[in-house]
Design a protein around this motif. Structure first.
Motif, mmCIF file in Angstrom:
data_model
loop_
_atom_site.group_PDB
_atom_site.id
_atom_site.type_symbol
_atom_site.label_atom_id
_atom_site.label_comp_id
_atom_site.label_asym_id
_atom_site.label_seq_id
_atom_site.Cartn_x
_atom_site.Cartn_y
_atom_site.Cartn_z
ATOM 1 N N GLY A 1 -17.320 6.324 8.266
ATOM 2 C CA GLY A 1 -18.270 5.765 9.219
ATOM 3 C C GLY A 1 -19.156 6.784 9.915
ATOM 4 O O GLY A 1 -19.979 6.425 10.751
ATOM 5 N N ALA A 2 -19.007 8.049 9.569
ATOM 6 C CA ALA A 2 -19.786 9.094 10.237
ATOM 7 C C ALA A 2 -21.204 9.167 9.685
ATOM 8 O O ALA A 2 -21.449 8.850 8.521
ATOM 9 C CB ALA A 2 -19.098 10.449 10.077
ATOM 10 N N THR A 3 -22.116 9.603 10.522
ATOM 11 C CA THR A 3 -23.483 9.914 10.115
ATOM 12 C C THR A 3 -23.647 11.425 10.305
ATOM 13 O O THR A 3 -22.767 12.088 10.876
ATOM 14 C CB THR A 3 -24.505 9.185 11.007
ATOM 15 N N GLU A 4 -24.772 11.954 9.857
ATOM 16 C CA GLU A 4 -24.999 13.384 10.083
ATOM 17 C C GLU A 4 -25.038 13.692 11.578
ATOM 18 O O GLU A 4 -24.567 14.745 12.000
ATOM 19 C CB GLU A 4 -26.277 13.844 9.390
ATOM 20 N N GLN A 5 -25.588 12.773 12.373
ATOM 21 C CA GLN A 5 -25.655 12.989 13.827
ATOM 22 C C GLN A 5 -24.258 13.038 14.430
ATOM 23 O O GLN A 5 -23.952 13.923 15.216
ATOM 24 C CB GLN A 5 -26.467 11.872 14.499
ATOM 25 N N PRO B 1 -25.020 25.770 7.135
ATOM 26 C CA PRO B 1 -24.625 24.928 8.267
ATOM 27 C C PRO B 1 -24.998 23.457 8.080
ATOM 28 O O PRO B 1 -24.185 22.575 8.375
ATOM 29 C CB PRO B 1 -25.365 25.558 9.455
ATOM 30 N N ASP B 2 -26.198 23.175 7.563
ATOM 31 C CA ASP B 2 -26.603 21.783 7.345
ATOM 32 C C ASP B 2 -25.694 21.086 6.330
ATOM 33 O O ASP B 2 -25.308 19.936 6.521
ATOM 34 C CB ASP B 2 -28.055 21.706 6.851
ATOM 35 N N ARG B 3 -25.379 21.775 5.251
ATOM 36 C CA ARG B 3 -24.500 21.182 4.234
ATOM 37 C C ARG B 3 -23.074 21.036 4.755
ATOM 38 O O ARG B 3 -22.375 20.101 4.372
ATOM 39 C CB ARG B 3 -24.548 22.009 2.944
ATOM 40 N N PHE B 4 -22.642 21.949 5.628
ATOM 41 C CA PHE B 4 -21.319 21.835 6.251
ATOM 42 C C PHE B 4 -21.247 20.535 7.060
ATOM 43 O O PHE B 4 -20.266 19.791 6.985
ATOM 44 C CB PHE B 4 -21.058 23.055 7.144
ATOM 45 N N VAL B 5 -22.294 20.266 7.826
ATOM 46 C CA VAL B 5 -22.340 19.038 8.629
ATOM 47 C C VAL B 5 -22.356 17.809 7.722
ATOM 48 O O VAL B 5 -21.642 16.832 7.965
ATOM 49 C CB VAL B 5 -23.551 19.056 9.590
ATOM 50 N N ARG B 6 -23.153 17.853 6.649
ATOM 51 C CA ARG B 6 -23.193 16.721 5.707
ATOM 52 C C ARG B 6 -21.827 16.509 5.046
ATOM 53 O O ARG B 6 -21.404 15.367 4.852
ATOM 54 C CB ARG B 6 -24.280 16.926 4.654
ATOM 55 N N ALA B 7 -21.145 17.593 4.696
ATOM 56 C CA ALA B 7 -19.810 17.472 4.089
ATOM 57 C C ALA B 7 -18.825 16.863 5.085
ATOM 58 O O ALA B 7 -17.985 16.041 4.712
ATOM 59 C CB ALA B 7 -19.318 18.842 3.620
ATOM 60 N N THR B 8 -18.948 17.254 6.340
ATOM 61 C CA THR B 8 -18.088 16.673 7.375
ATOM 62 C C THR B 8 -18.334 15.170 7.465
ATOM 63 O O THR B 8 -17.386 14.380 7.507
ATOM 64 C CB THR B 8 -18.346 17.344 8.741
#
Length: 134
Positions: A84-88, A71-78
Motif C-alpha cells: 500500500g505504500a507510494t513513493e511519498q 537514493p531515488d531507487r532506494f525509496v522506490r524499492a522501499t
C-alpha cells in the motif's frame, strides 16, 4: 524484548507519525533489509551492533541487491516492499528509519557508512552535507 527495542521502535513511530508500533516495525525491517545490501565489512557490523538485536539481524542478512541503488531507487524499492505504500509514503518511512539509525550510529560511523553509499543518501539519513539543502 528489551527496552532498547521498544525505545528504538517508539522513536521511529514518533518520527514517522505511525499509528501503531507494527507500522514502525514493518518500515524498520524493510528499510534495514535494503540498507544491509549496500553495506559491507566493519561498517555494517558496527552499525548492526548499535541496533536492537532483531533489527541488527535484518541488517546483517539483507535482501540481495544486484547493484547499489541511487537514493531515488532506494525509496522506490522501499515502496515496492511495503504493501500500500507510494513513493511519498516510502520516502517518509525511509526518513523515519534512517534518521533514527543515524542517531544510534553517531557522526563518525555515519561518515564511514555514507562513504559506501551512492551520493545523496545524506538526505535520507537526515544529515545533509554542508551547503546541501534538505
Amino acid at each position: 524484548m528489551t527496552l532498547r527495542w521498544e525505545a528504538f521502535l517508539e522513536e521511529i513511530r514518533e518520527r514517522g507519525e505511525y499509528d501503531t508500533r507494527e507500522e514502525s516495525e514493518r518500515a524498520a525491517r524493510v528499510v534495514l533489509a535494503l540498507l544491509g545490501a549496500h553495506l559491507v565489512g566493519d561498517e555494517r557490523a558496527q552499525l548492526a551492533a548499535r541496533l536492537p538485536e532483531a533489527l541488527s539481524l535484518v541488517l546483517l542478512n539483507p535482501l540481495q541487491a544486484a547493484e547499489p541503488l541511487s537514493p531515488d531507487r532506494f525509496v522506490r524499492a522501499t515502496a515496492a516492499w511495503i504493501e500500500g505504500a507510494t513513493e511519498q509514503t516510502a520516502l517518509w518511512d525511509v526518513g523515519a528509519v534512517l534518521s533514527t539509525v543515524a542517531d544510534a550510529a553517531g557522526d563518525e560511523l555515519m561518515e564511514r557508512v555514507l562513504l559506501q553509499l551512492p551520493p545523496g543518501y545524506e538526505l535520507l539519513f537526515g544529515r545533509p552535507a554542508p551547503g546541501q539543502r534538505p
